[in-house]
Design a protein around this motif. Structure first.
Motif, PDB file in Angstrom:
ATOM      1  N   ALA A 132       1.175   0.226  -9.047  1.00 32.28           N
ATOM      2  CA  ALA A 132       1.542   1.626  -8.808  1.00 32.28           C
ATOM      3  C   ALA A 132       1.153   2.049  -7.399  1.00 32.28           C
ATOM      4  N   MET A 133       0.025   1.559  -6.925  1.00 31.76           N
ATOM      5  CA  MET A 133      -0.385   1.878  -5.557  1.00 31.76           C
ATOM      6  C   MET A 133       0.489   1.147  -4.551  1.00 31.76           C
ATOM      7  N   LEU A 134       0.748  -0.118  -4.779  1.00 32.75           N
ATOM      8  CA  LEU A 134       1.564  -0.890  -3.842  1.00 32.75           C
ATOM      9  C   LEU A 134       2.982  -0.340  -3.753  1.00 32.75           C
ATOM     10  N   ALA A 135       3.455   0.307  -4.815  1.00 33.79           N
ATOM     11  CA  ALA A 135       4.798   0.891  -4.796  1.00 33.79           C
ATOM     12  C   ALA A 135       4.898   2.066  -3.827  1.00 33.79           C
ATOM     13  N   GLU A 136       3.750   2.647  -3.465  1.00 32.42           N
ATOM     14  CA  GLU A 136       3.742   3.782  -2.535  1.00 32.42           C
ATOM     15  C   GLU A 136       3.631   3.337  -1.078  1.00 32.42           C
ATOM     16  N   VAL A 137       3.456   2.046  -0.850  1.00 25.75           N
ATOM     17  CA  VAL A 137       3.196   1.519   0.488  1.00 25.75           C
ATOM     18  C   VAL A 137       4.507   1.291   1.234  1.00 25.75           C
ATOM     19  N   ASP A 138       4.516   1.664   2.522  1.00 22.40           N
ATOM     20  CA  ASP A 138       5.625   1.296   3.394  1.00 22.40           C
ATOM     21  C   ASP A 138       5.074   0.780   4.722  1.00 22.40           C
ATOM     22  N   ALA A 139       5.931   0.625   5.709  1.00 20.36           N
ATOM     23  CA  ALA A 139       5.518   0.017   6.976  1.00 20.36           C
ATOM     24  C   ALA A 139       4.490   0.855   7.722  1.00 20.36           C
ATOM     25  N   ASN A 140       4.390   2.162   7.403  1.00 25.83           N
ATOM     26  CA  ASN A 140       3.456   3.036   8.104  1.00 25.83           C
ATOM     27  C   ASN A 140       2.219   3.370   7.272  1.00 25.83           C
ATOM     28  N   THR A 141       2.006   2.651   6.175  1.00 22.97           N
ATOM     29  CA  THR A 141       0.807   2.877   5.365  1.00 22.97           C
ATOM     30  C   THR A 141      -0.348   2.086   5.965  1.00 22.97           C
ATOM     31  N   LYS A 142      -1.337   2.781   6.476  1.00 22.78           N
ATOM     32  CA  LYS A 142      -2.426   2.115   7.189  1.00 22.78           C
ATOM     33  C   LYS A 142      -3.689   1.915   6.357  1.00 22.78           C
ATOM     34  N   VAL A 143      -3.920   2.775   5.355  1.00 22.18           N
ATOM     35  CA  VAL A 143      -5.187   2.734   4.617  1.00 22.18           C
ATOM     36  C   VAL A 143      -4.925   2.929   3.128  1.00 22.18           C
ATOM     37  N   ALA A 144      -5.640   2.153   2.303  1.00 25.60           N
ATOM     38  CA  ALA A 144      -5.659   2.350   0.856  1.00 25.60           C
ATOM     39  C   ALA A 144      -7.070   2.766   0.446  1.00 25.60           C
ATOM     40  N   PRO A 158     -10.970  -1.755 -12.284  1.00 26.10           N
ATOM     41  CA  PRO A 158     -10.939  -3.181 -12.658  1.00 26.10           C
ATOM     42  C   PRO A 158     -10.948  -4.076 -11.422  1.00 26.10           C
ATOM     43  N   GLU A 159     -11.778  -5.098 -11.479  1.00 26.99           N
ATOM     44  CA  GLU A 159     -11.927  -6.001 -10.332  1.00 26.99           C
ATOM     45  C   GLU A 159     -10.622  -6.702  -9.996  1.00 26.99           C
ATOM     46  N   ASP A 160      -9.871  -7.105 -11.013  1.00 30.40           N
ATOM     47  CA  ASP A 160      -8.632  -7.837 -10.722  1.00 30.40           C
ATOM     48  C   ASP A 160      -7.605  -6.953 -10.016  1.00 30.40           C
ATOM     49  N   GLN A 161      -7.605  -5.646 -10.316  1.00 27.82           N
ATOM     50  CA  GLN A 161      -6.665  -4.746  -9.667  1.00 27.82           C
ATOM     51  C   GLN A 161      -7.082  -4.462  -8.217  1.00 27.82           C
ATOM     52  N   ILE A 162      -8.371  -4.327  -7.991  1.00 30.52           N
ATOM     53  CA  ILE A 162      -8.854  -4.166  -6.610  1.00 30.52           C
ATOM     54  C   ILE A 162      -8.539  -5.408  -5.796  1.00 30.52           C
ATOM     55  N   ARG A 163      -8.760  -6.554  -6.395  1.00 30.66           N
ATOM     56  CA  ARG A 163      -8.495  -7.810  -5.679  1.00 30.66           C
ATOM     57  C   ARG A 163      -7.015  -7.947  -5.343  1.00 30.66           C
ATOM     58  N   LYS A 164      -6.156  -7.451  -6.204  1.00 33.97           N
ATOM     59  CA  LYS A 164      -4.719  -7.507  -5.930  1.00 33.97           C
ATOM     60  C   LYS A 164      -4.370  -6.669  -4.708  1.00 33.97           C
ATOM     61  N   ILE A 165      -5.021  -5.517  -4.550  1.00 38.28           N
ATOM     62  CA  ILE A 165      -4.803  -4.690  -3.358  1.00 38.28           C
ATOM     63  C   ILE A 165      -5.309  -5.421  -2.122  1.00 38.28           C
ATOM     64  N   LEU A 166      -6.471  -6.010  -2.209  1.00 42.54           N
ATOM     65  CA  LEU A 166      -7.037  -6.737  -1.073  1.00 42.54           C
ATOM     66  C   LEU A 166      -6.140  -7.899  -0.655  1.00 42.54           C
ATOM     67  N   ASP A 167      -5.546  -8.562  -1.620  1.00 47.02           N
ATOM     68  CA  ASP A 167      -4.724  -9.731  -1.316  1.00 47.02           C
ATOM     69  C   ASP A 167      -3.301  -9.367  -0.889  1.00 47.02           C
ATOM     70  N   SER A 168      -2.808  -8.194  -1.318  1.00 50.35           N
ATOM     71  CA  SER A 168      -1.396  -7.871  -1.121  1.00 50.35           C
ATOM     72  C   SER A 168      -1.134  -6.839  -0.036  1.00 50.35           C
ATOM     73  N   PHE A 169      -2.073  -5.947   0.204  1.00 50.00           N
ATOM     74  CA  PHE A 169      -1.853  -4.863   1.157  1.00 50.00           C
ATOM     75  C   PHE A 169      -2.290  -5.296   2.545  1.00 50.00           C
ATOM     76  N   GLY A 170      -1.468  -5.042   3.553  1.00 52.03           N
ATOM     77  CA  GLY A 170      -1.748  -5.518   4.905  1.00 52.03           C
ATOM     78  C   GLY A 170      -2.547  -4.574   5.766  1.00 52.03           C
ATOM     79  N   GLY A 171      -2.926  -3.409   5.220  1.00 50.35           N
ATOM     80  CA  GLY A 171      -3.697  -2.455   6.004  1.00 50.35           C
ATOM     81  C   GLY A 171      -5.175  -2.483   5.659  1.00 50.35           C
ATOM     82  N   ILE A 172      -5.861  -1.408   6.002  1.00 51.99           N
ATOM     83  CA  ILE A 172      -7.288  -1.283   5.734  1.00 51.99           C
ATOM     84  C   ILE A 172      -7.495  -0.859   4.282  1.00 51.99           C
TER      85      ILE A 172
END
Length: 344
Positions: A132-144, A158-172
């Motif tokens: 749900a968070m990654l669905a809100e991300v675009d090229a100008n999303t700098k921070v989660a 949940p640790e697995d969901q946080i880890r998914k953000i760390l592994d998938s999101f390219g920003g801070i």
């Protein structure tokens, strides 16, 4: 991620700027006579504080298991929150994404810095879905922004969901761990070297009992901390605060003992609240507070306030209709709360 890739996330004007330089940060070693900063030579607090808080960071590093160069200290956690926007987000262009509901200062700082604030709603039980968070991300999303344990809900994400953000999101990725000392699971400091885009926030306001001195901690890669130090005000943590924090760090075991006492009280208060007819639900918590649902949050809040008991009315917060947030106090304070609630 290479260091150069991290720096590409920084606003170009921040990379180009020359930071303010004070003499106290330009020399190493001991000095006997200070004639550099136009201070009054007389008085107890006549000298400017250490701009980089070196002695305190050495103590924190030993306790937290990080390197001193991975630490930035701020005027509460609100200072590093604001700095993250100023460093990484171009006003009117970039955006950030955060869970909702969560700590309100993420949104306030976004609006102050003219940065679009996008939300990924938690579900009715305050569970977090990384997709749900990654669905809100675009090229100008700098921070989660992730608050875990979360405020005002109290639950650790949940640790697995946080880890998914760390592994998938390219920003801070910012994980705010203001309440981590009350949680049953470890925080994310251990992952700093594995995830160079990670910033972890902690504070001396909660477990350390120093809310009045206003000192927050940001942990990140040395490259990110260098940018923090470039942008922050030079003497952002005053001498009185540094002294209070240093004393507290020397008494870390006493802090741990107080935390254990708060956790025991938390368990007792949950049991007591669970027996009261007006309590409709007690949400799971990994923090030093409890979110409870009642029939009429406004009425309960007002009745407690009229008795001199201040809680937090979260009735108008997303997904928190009918909810009151209650901090765990001393045994006597908790008894007074429960006694009053029994009369409602």
């Amino acid at each position: 991620m290479k260091n150069s890739d991290i720096l590409k996330l920084v606003r170009p004007n921040i990379m180009r700027m020359e930071p303010y330089s004070c003499a106290r940060s330009e020399f190493k070693g001991e000095a006997r006579i200070f004639l550099d900063a136009n201070e009054n030579p007389y008085g107890t607090y006549n000298r400017y504080p250490d701009p980089l808080q070196v002695a305190i960071k050495d103590k924190i590093a030993k306790i937290k298991g990080v390197r001193p160069g991975q630490i930035m200290l701020g005027n509460g956690s609100d200072e590093p929150i604001d700095l993250i926007y100023r460093i990484f987000c171009r006003p009117g262009v970039d955006n950030v994404v955060a869970i909702e509901p969560s700590y309100g200062m993420y949104r306030v700082a976004a609006e102050t810095n003219d940065v679009e604030y996008r939300v990924a709603m938690l579900d009715a039980d305050f569970n977090f879905d990384a997709d749900a968070m990654l669905a809100e991300v675009d090229a100008n999303t700098k921070v989660a922004w992730l608050c875990s344990p979360n405020n005002p809900t109290g639950n650790a994400l949940p640790e697995d969901q946080i880890r998914k953000i760390l592994d998938s999101f390219g920003g801070i990725v910012v994980i705010d761990e203001a309440y981590i000392d009350f949680a049953s699971r470890p925080g994310w400091l251990r992952e700093l070297d594995r995830h160079p885009r990670l910033i972890v926030l902690q504070t001396f306001s909660k477990a350390w009992g120093l809310a009045g001195v206003r000192c927050g901690m940001a942990f990140a890669s040395e490259e990110i901390i260098d940018i923090f130090n470039k942008v922050k005000y030079p003497y952002n943590v005053n001498t009185l605060t540094q002294e209070a924090v240093s004393r507290a760090l020397d008494e870390a075991e006493a802090t741990a003992t107080r935390v254990r006492g708060i956790l025991d009280e938390r368990e007792r208060v949950v049991r007591q609240l669970g027996s009261l007819p007006l309590i409709r639900r007690i949400y799971p918590t990994d923090a030093n507070f409890i979110l409870v649902k009642v029939d009429d949050a406004n009425a309960v809040y007002s009745a407690l306030l009229n008795s001199g008991i201040v809680t937090r009315n979260r009735n108008k917060v997303s997904l928190c209709a009918g909810c009151i947030r209650v901090t765990i106090g001393t045994p006597a304070e908790n008894d007074a709360l429960i006694a009053k609630l029994k009369t409602l």
